[in-house]
Scaffold this active site. Structure first.
Site, PDB file in Angstrom:
ATOM      1  N   ASP A   1       0.847  -1.191   0.000  1.00 32.97           N
ATOM      2  CA  ASP A   1       0.000   0.000   0.000  1.00 32.97           C
ATOM      3  C   ASP A   1       0.891   1.253   0.000  1.00 32.97           C
ATOM      4  OD1 ASP A   1      -2.406   1.425   0.254  1.00 32.97           O
ATOM      5  OD2 ASP A   1      -2.310   1.418   2.457  1.00 32.97           O
TER       6      ASP A   1
ATOM      7  N   ASN B   1     -10.226   0.577  -0.005  1.00 32.80           N
ATOM      8  CA  ASN B   1      -9.173   0.490   1.017  1.00 32.80           C
ATOM      9  C   ASN B   1      -9.681   0.871   2.407  1.00 32.80           C
ATOM     10  OD1 ASN B   1      -7.478  -0.046  -1.098  1.00 32.80           O
ATOM     11  ND2 ASN B   1      -5.993   1.541  -0.569  1.00 32.80           N
TER      12      ASN B   1
END
Ligand code: G3H
Ligand code: 13P
Ligand code: ZN
Length: 309
Positions: free
Chosen positions: A82, A254
């Site tokens: 990420d 997310n």
């Protein structure tokens, strides 16, 4: 089943109009809670790791724990970097068996972002790894921006098209009004679905990613505050908006903040209600249960990913 790439997951999610949750992991409890929820919901899942999570938990520990989750479950699991800040971090993750990486060049100008993303794409694709990139900037409520500035931060659909053409990235994170953390909106929550639609028209085959998509679950904030916490005025993306995003072409959603809140809420509650407890398994176990519940709700009620494994 071995770790899968997000490419396979997104092909199905785009065809069937649902979103896949990408949940940030930092330790064993997060990994177990998220994958237990995915197993129960029969949902594909993306476990994502930030560079600060790698610093905290250490690469080998994270990879080995994810391997353990893969070996003990039956659902498709992807391991994703990420917000990769640079080529070296992306390379390190690819070399350690991640199936997908994000290169976040959104802080650079367009040309620099293209060049950096292309460098990562070339390295990743040669090794069967897929790449998420970002165009546009996620603003937070703390960033004091005027309306013109705010408009400039949203992803420009034309530029998004040019960016994907030039970089060959596999999925694209866009800015349509979300932001990271527990303070997403000063007034009413608002996402620019009109911009999302234009991006989808330009890029119908590119999976779209929504960062900063925690709903900042009010009940969890309330448990934190009721048990000695101090998180006033926290506000996230309501479930209905996230549901609409999933149905309108967002393939990956997310979530980090909601899991942090879930863990903190239960640890605070145990400490406050049972001050004599000092066995970490008691409060970490309660935290793990709350994270699982939070993830299950998203898979079952919001993202539409349940029974899509
Ligand atoms: O978008 C960022 C994620 O919430 C990760 O945050 O860098 O504090 O692990 P972190
Ligand atoms: P939240 O802060 O809304 O959970 O967003 C997490 C995220 O975008 C991780 O990349
Ligand atoms: Zn993010």
């Amino acid at each position: 089943m071995p770790l899968v790439t997000t490419k396979e997951m997104f092909e199905k999610s785009m065809k069937e109009h649902f979103a896949i949750g990408a949940f940030n992991i930092n330790n064993m409890e997060f990994i177990q809670a998220i994958t237990d929820a995915a197993e129960e919901a029969k949902s594909p899942v993306i476990l994502q790791v930030s560079s600060s999570a790698i610093k905290y938990a250490r690469m080998k520990y994270l990879v080995k724990m994810v391997e353990a989750a893969v070996e003990t479950t039956t659902i498709p699991i992807a391991l994703h970097l990420d917000h990769g800040p640079d080529f070296e971090t992306c390379k390190m993750c690819i070399d350690n068996g991640f199936t997908s990486v994000m290169i976040d060049g959104s802080k650079y100008n367009f040309e620099e972002n293209v060049a950096l993303t292309k460098q990562v794409v070339d390295y990743a694709h040669e090794r069967g790894v897929v790449v998420e990139a970002e165009i546009g900037k996620l603003a937070g409520v703390e960033d004091d921006v005027n309306v013109a500035d705010a408009d400039a931060r949203y992803t420009d659909p034309e530029q998004a098209y040019e960016f994907v053409e030039k970089t060959g990235c596999d999925s694209l994170a866009i800015a349509i009004g979300t932001s990271h953390g527990a303070y997403k909106f000063k007034g009413d929550a608002k996402l620019r679905f009109d911009i999302l639609q234009k991006i989808k028209e330009k890029l119908p085959n590119t999976p779209i990613v929504l960062h900063g998509a925690s709903s900042v679950v009010p009940e969890l904030v309330e448990i934190c505050n009721h048990n000695g916490g101090d998180i006033p005025g926290a506000k996230g993306c309501p479930d209905e908006m996230l549901k609409q995003a999933g149905e309108s072409g967002v393939s990956k959603i997310n979530v980090d903040t909601d899991l942090r809140l879930a863990m903190t809420a239960q640890i605070r509650k145990v400490f406050y209600e049972e001050p004599s407890i000092f066995d970490p398994r008691k409060y970490l176990g309660a935290a793990r249960d709350e994270i699982k519940k939070t993830v299950l709700h998203k898979m079952n009620e919001v993202f539409g990913s349940a029974h899509k494994a």
